[in-house]
Every structure is written in structure tokens, then in C-alpha cells.
Design a protein around this motif. Sequence first.
Motif: not given
Length: 69
Positions: A22-31
Amino acid sequence: MSIPVIVYPPDEQGGRRVRADGAILGLAFSVRDVAALLQTAGLQDFDEMDVVRSTWIEWRGGGPDDWTH
């Protein structure tokens, strides 16, 4: 791991929001970024192959190979 992880569809820049328990960990641009976010959240031994093979990660808008909008 019983915490559901959701990787949302890529945005216009190719970033995918990662949410766990339920919490946003962040933004990813790759695996690699997804693995790093999960490591920060407490899964220190989690790597890219764990992300790709995991059955408890829900990929929305494409799988681990999809990073374009």
C-alpha cells in the motif's frame, strides 16, 4: 514474502511507480531499479532475477521487459 508488490504501467518518461503493502516505494526505470527499491524496503538479498521470477509482483501495463509508454 506476503506483501503484494505492484509495478504500474510506464509513464511518458518510461518510469514505473512501484508500490508495496500500500505504500509507494518510488519510481523505477529498470528491473535493477525495482530490485533496489525492494532492497531499500527490507529485502537486502533481492536482485534483478528475483524481480523477474517473482510470482508476488503484479506487473501492470506490461512485464519486466516493458519500460516505454
